[in-house]
Motif scaffolding. Structure first.
Motif, PDB file in Angstrom:
ATOM      1  N   TYR A   7      70.874   0.543  36.204  1.00 41.32           N
ATOM      2  CA  TYR A   7      72.272   0.884  35.994  1.00 41.32           C
ATOM      3  C   TYR A   7      72.401   1.654  34.686  1.00 41.32           C
ATOM      4  CZ  TYR A   7      72.811  -3.016  39.233  1.00 41.32           C
ATOM      5  OH  TYR A   7      72.718  -3.860  40.298  1.00 41.32           O
ATOM      6  N   ASN A  10      77.386   3.873  31.773  1.00 42.88           N
ATOM      7  CA  ASN A  10      78.707   4.210  32.293  1.00 42.88           C
ATOM      8  C   ASN A  10      79.023   3.567  33.626  1.00 42.88           C
ATOM      9  OD1 ASN A  10      79.382   5.734  30.068  1.00 42.88           O
ATOM     10  ND2 ASN A  10      78.451   7.579  30.907  1.00 42.88           N
ATOM     11  N   GLU A  11      78.028   3.365  34.495  1.00 48.64           N
ATOM     12  CA  GLU A  11      78.367   2.822  35.795  1.00 48.64           C
ATOM     13  C   GLU A  11      78.453   1.305  35.808  1.00 48.64           C
ATOM     14  OE1 GLU A  11      75.505   4.384  38.604  1.00 48.64           O
ATOM     15  OE2 GLU A  11      73.926   3.174  37.804  1.00 48.64           O
ATOM     16  N   ASN A  12      77.939   0.611  34.761  1.00 46.18           N
ATOM     17  CA  ASN A  12      77.937  -0.834  34.859  1.00 46.18           C
ATOM     18  C   ASN A  12      78.204  -1.582  33.563  1.00 46.18           C
ATOM     19  OD1 ASN A  12      76.274  -3.596  35.445  1.00 46.18           O
ATOM     20  ND2 ASN A  12      77.182  -2.736  37.286  1.00 46.18           N
ATOM     21  N   ASP A  15      81.732  -1.950  32.418  1.00 48.47           N
ATOM     22  CA  ASP A  15      82.532  -2.734  33.355  1.00 48.47           C
ATOM     23  C   ASP A  15      82.323  -4.231  33.160  1.00 48.47           C
ATOM     24  OD1 ASP A  15      83.504  -0.421  34.573  1.00 48.47           O
ATOM     25  OD2 ASP A  15      81.883  -0.377  36.031  1.00 48.47           O
ATOM     26  N   LEU A  16      81.216  -4.604  32.554  1.00 54.36           N
ATOM     27  CA  LEU A  16      80.872  -6.016  32.427  1.00 54.36           C
ATOM     28  C   LEU A  16      81.121  -6.588  31.037  1.00 54.36           C
ATOM     29  CD1 LEU A  16      77.551  -5.875  34.450  1.00 54.36           C
ATOM     30  CD2 LEU A  16      79.675  -6.961  35.177  1.00 54.36           C
ATOM     31  N   CYS A  79      78.224 -12.652  33.921  1.00 58.37           N
ATOM     32  CA  CYS A  79      79.177 -11.895  34.741  1.00 58.37           C
ATOM     33  C   CYS A  79      78.547 -11.479  36.074  1.00 58.37           C
ATOM     34  CB  CYS A  79      79.668 -10.661  33.988  1.00 58.37           C
ATOM     35  SG  CYS A  79      80.726 -11.067  32.588  1.00 58.37           S
ATOM     36  N   LYS A  80      77.318 -10.985  36.047  1.00 55.47           N
ATOM     37  CA  LYS A  80      76.662 -10.544  37.277  1.00 55.47           C
ATOM     38  C   LYS A  80      76.329 -11.717  38.194  1.00 55.47           C
ATOM     39  CE  LYS A  80      73.725  -7.162  37.479  1.00 55.47           C
ATOM     40  NZ  LYS A  80      74.497  -6.371  38.432  1.00 55.47           N
ATOM     41  N   PHE A  86      82.903  -8.104  38.343  1.00 53.57           N
ATOM     42  CA  PHE A  86      83.695  -7.133  37.598  1.00 53.57           C
ATOM     43  C   PHE A  86      85.019  -7.699  37.103  1.00 53.57           C
ATOM     44  CE2 PHE A  86      80.714  -4.657  40.104  1.00 53.57           C
ATOM     45  CZ  PHE A  86      80.061  -4.024  39.063  1.00 53.57           C
ATOM     46  N   LYS A  88      86.333  -9.275  34.195  1.00 57.57           N
ATOM     47  CA  LYS A  88      85.821  -9.458  32.832  1.00 57.57           C
ATOM     48  C   LYS A  88      86.197 -10.829  32.291  1.00 57.57           C
ATOM     49  CE  LYS A  88      85.718  -4.703  31.327  1.00 57.57           C
ATOM     50  NZ  LYS A  88      86.273  -3.708  30.446  1.00 57.57           N
TER      51      LYS A  88
END
Length: 151
Positions: A7, A10-12, A15-16, A79-80, A86, A88
């Protein structure tokens, strides 16, 4: 195969984590195994703001920021590991135990941060963290993260 997906920041990552520059110490997720571990990396650049004072004559990545990178990777793991990663949530660093710094981390180094999930009890999460540069261990520590208990 999805555990091997790489990842980009920017893509992950954004977001986390709620962390942002200049206090974001994770560049990329390299590997995630649910209920087991997460491996991430951070490249240390010579123009990082903390190098102005630590130390101007010999730039050394601060040990406390190595521990912070472990905590941020642990937060990403938590989080994952959730059903909806997603959403938060902030998990604070509550305890650092047995921290050992074995080598300096210098500008140009790429740190590989691995957190091994140990257990969860009532929204408190235990991890063993290992940070390496060029496959040489530079830091180990056990940490505990948990949801906001101070409000």
């Amino acid at each position: 195969m999805k555990n091997k997906k790489i990842y980009s920041r920017n893509e992950n990552i954004l977001d986390l984590l709620v962390h942002r520059h200049p206090f974001l110490f994770v560049d990329k997720i390299l590997k995630f195994k649910k209920n087991q571990l997460l491996i991430a990396k951070k490249t240390i650049f010579s123009n990082e703001p903390f190098f102005k004072g630590h130390f101007p004559q010999r730039k050394i990545f601060p040990g406390v920021l190595i521990l912070e990178s472990i905590a941020q990777v642990a937060n990403i793991f938590i989080c994952k590991n959730k059903e909806n990663p997603f959403v938060k949530s902030i998990y604070y660093l509550l305890s650092v135990k047995n921290a050992r710094f074995k080598k300096f981390v210098l500008p140009g180094d790429e740190i590989i941060i691995t957190v091994f999930f140990k257990k969860e009890i009532k929204n408190f999460f235990w991890f063993d963290g290992v940070v390496k540069v060029k496959n040489i261990t530079v830091c180990t520590s056990t940490i505990i993260c948990g949801k906001d208990r101070f409000s």
